[in-house]
Design an enzyme around this catalytic site. Structure first.
Site, PDB file in Angstrom:
ATOM      1  N   ASP A  97       1.507   4.422   4.181  1.00  0.00           N
ATOM      2  CA  ASP A  97       1.599   5.344   2.910  1.00  0.00           C
ATOM      3  C   ASP A  97       1.994   6.382   3.558  1.00  0.00           C
ATOM      4  OD1 ASP A  97       0.926   7.160   0.251  1.00  0.00           O
ATOM      5  OD2 ASP A  97       0.352   5.419  -0.400  1.00  0.00           O
ATOM      6  N   HIS A 119       6.106   6.732  -1.139  1.00  0.00           N
ATOM      7  CA  HIS A 119       5.442   6.598  -0.301  1.00  0.00           C
ATOM      8  C   HIS A 119       5.523   6.019   1.178  1.00  0.00           C
ATOM      9  CE1 HIS A 119       2.257   7.467  -3.444  1.00  0.00           C
ATOM     10  NE2 HIS A 119       3.151   6.019  -4.368  1.00  0.00           N
ATOM     11  N   GLU A 171       6.128   4.839  -7.968  1.00  0.00           N
ATOM     12  CA  GLU A 171       5.807   6.354  -7.562  1.00  0.00           C
ATOM     13  C   GLU A 171       6.786   6.643  -7.023  1.00  0.00           C
ATOM     14  OE1 GLU A 171       1.318   7.336  -8.913  1.00  0.00           O
ATOM     15  OE2 GLU A 171       2.176   6.763  -7.376  1.00  0.00           O
TER      16      GLU A 171
HETATM   17  C1  ACM Z   1       0.000   3.475  -7.474  1.00  0.00           C
HETATM   18  O1  ACM Z   1      -2.216   4.233  -7.567  1.00  0.00           O
HETATM   19  N1  ACM Z   1       0.065   4.826  -7.254  1.00  0.00           N
HETATM   20  C2  ACM Z   1       0.110   2.383  -7.712  1.00  0.00           C
END
Ligand code: ACM
Length: 529
Positions: free
Chosen positions: A194, A264, A330
């Site tokens: 991440d 991420h 995201e």
């Molecule tokens: C997430 O909580 N962005 C999967």
């Protein structure tokens, strides 16, 4: 299904411990069996390994290792584990029968996994102190006489750990796995990469961990509760990963790795700036400066795809999981909109826009994983921009994504923020450790229903199960991790295992009071009721 005796009412009685998750059928009789250091375990063939696990799990508290024999000379004072392929097919791979009389205990299953779950129930039938890590003196290890027939409702019963935000050392992961197994969880979704860290050694790209696992992200996140840099640093070597995978598998838990993309991805970009949209500019900076630039999104270009496929090749080697999670959530694709290079790629590929480019990116990875005989999972954003045919959708922004996916014939894992984000507050924020936000008390977890009523029976079969999420931004050590997990994950274990008609929040609450004594004995920290 209806031999079920009101276990809630029995829970307070001394001789009948409270089981979580609630078994399918349970009949309680008078009397009890007493386990002593003279009790013999019998098992043969594949059952022997499960017997070893039983012996190991009893040994710390009993201060004795019970003897294992192929066959006992008589049939009293024995615990027999029997693989019996002629048992009802409805027990499946994970179901079991457990019969306790005052003379003997017999656990039968069609498969070793079923025996393992019978053993977990047996551990809960013993006094809570059996979970103790040290010998307990002056206690009678009694098991009430019962007949139990049990099998899970869902095949995917998971928890997600996030060592990317705060690193979780190997012994802590193993302990976490032990307690998951006690609750009959069978999937550990491991979020290995991440923004703040890359946590898995990749031999071909050593900077992913040499640089990407050593970033002090505390200074970037001003409201983080942990000023302790040690928790921000660390990664799992490939040998450690193999060890964890083996350890979990022995406890019938499959580790499903996640490599995040295309967002991420700060840790990957800082380590290899050529992956970013601003490759030239970032390459001229020090890792520290790149880190402060906070680039999160990978560039969608063929070199990035090859890089990640190389990474996945090593991941596939390490994890036998039939599923590989490739993130997809995201992504701020506005950055692709503003990039002439990405716009050019969109045109060359004959795509409409950035959303389709996101779909193209994920499909490239999916076809690579599929060619290697596995399947991908992605967060529900993979529904946008063209979903790969065999992909499984993890529905987190509510259950809508899961509904759409199941209606389109895709497999689904339900992981909605509303009921399964265990990084959310579980009580009034002023009296809780700092959390990411939200409000998810125990009661709400108990209300979770994984199969929305709009799905017909055929579509509902695509709901593989569900899982709880322990995102790690605000969870900086193992005690805190346990506090956020339990008892909410005990409630989720019941939702995932126990058959729907038997579910009863009041019964759960009364069983939980007894169950928490087990967590006390096991020195597992939890949020008090
Ligand atoms: C997430 O909580 N962005 C999967």
């Amino acid at each position: 299904m209806n031999m079920t005796i009101g276990i809630a009412s029995l829970c307070g009685a001394q001789s009948v411990p409270c089981l979580i998750p609630q078994p399918d059928q349970i009949a309680v009789q008078d009397g009890h069996f007493q386990v002593t250091d003279k009790t013999v375990i019998t098992a043969s063939g594949e059952a022997r390994f499960q017997a070893d696990l039983l012996i190991e799990s009893l040994a710390p508290a009993m201060g004795a290792r019970l003897k294992l024999l192929e066959q006992a000379s008589n049939d009293t004072d024995i615990i027999s584990l029997v693989l019996e392929h002629s048992l009802s097919e409805s027990l499946g791979e994970e179901g079991y029968r457990l019969d306790v009389s005052s003379q003997s205990i017999r656990i039968q299953a069609r498969k070793p996994t079923g025996l393992f779950y019978g053993i977990q129930t047996l551990r809960q039938l013993l006094p809570p102190a059996i979970l103790s890590l040290q010998p307990v003196e002056q206690i009678q290890w009694t098991v009430p006489c019962v007949s139990i027939v049990d099998a899970p409702r869902f095949g995917w019963r998971g928890l997600m750990l996030d060592p990317a935000r705060h690193f979780i050392p190997v012994p802590d992961v193993k302990r976490y796995i032990d307690i998951m197994a006690l609750h009959k969880y069978n999937r550990l979704h491991f979020h290995l990469t991440d923004e703040p860290g890359w946590r898995i050694e990749i031999k071909k790209y050593p900077d992913l961990t040499r640089v990407g696992s050593r970033m002090d992200w505390t200074e970037l996140q001003s409201d983080t509760p942990s000023p302790d840099q040690a928790h921000c640093v660390g990664f799992y070597t490939q040998d450690e990963i193999r060890d964890l995978v083996r350890y979990a598998a022995q406890r019938h838990i499959l580790i499903v790795p996640e490599i995040e993309m295309p967002a991420h991805s700060t840790a990957a970009i800082v380590s290899y700036p050529q992956l970013s949209l601003n490759a030239k500019e970032l390459s001229s900076l020090s890792p520290e400066q790149r880190w402060k630039a906070k680039e999160r999104l990978l560039a969608a270009r063929p070199q990035t795809i090859s890089f990640l496929q190389d990474v996945l090749l090593e991941v596939l080697e390490l994890f036998p999981s039939p599923w590989i999670h490739i993130g997809g959530d995201e992504a701020e694709i506005i950055h692709w909109k503003n990039s002439p290079e990405m716009q050019d790629n969109i045109q060359q590929l004959g795509l409409k826009d950035e959303t389709e480019l996101h779909g193209w990116f994920m499909r490239q990875m999916d076809s690579f994983v599929t060619q290697h005989g596995r399947r991908t999972i992605g967060w529900d954003e993979i529904l946008q921009g063209g979903l790969a045919p065999g992909a499984t959708v993890m529905s987190w922004r509510g259950q809508e994504g899961g509904i759409t996916a199941a209606q389109a014939g895709h497999d689904v894992i339900m992981a909605p923020t509303s009921h399964t984000y265990f990084d959310y507050y579980q009580g009034p924020p002023q009296s809780e450790p700092k959390a990411i936000g939200g409000d998810l008390p125990l009661e709400k977890v108990l209300q979770f229903e994984l199969v929305p009523s709009v799905l017909n029976a055929e579509q509902a079969r695509h709901i593989l199960g569900g899982q709880g999420q322990l995102w790690g931004e605000f969870i900086s050590d193992t005690r805190h991790l346990q506090y956020m997990t339990w008892p909410r994950a005990a409630a989720l274990a019941e939702i995932l295992w126990s058959s729907k008609p038997d579910r009863n929040p009041e019964s759960f609450r009364s069983r939980l009071t007894g169950h928490l004594k087990r967590l006390d004995a096991a020195q597992v920290y939890y949020r008090p009721l």
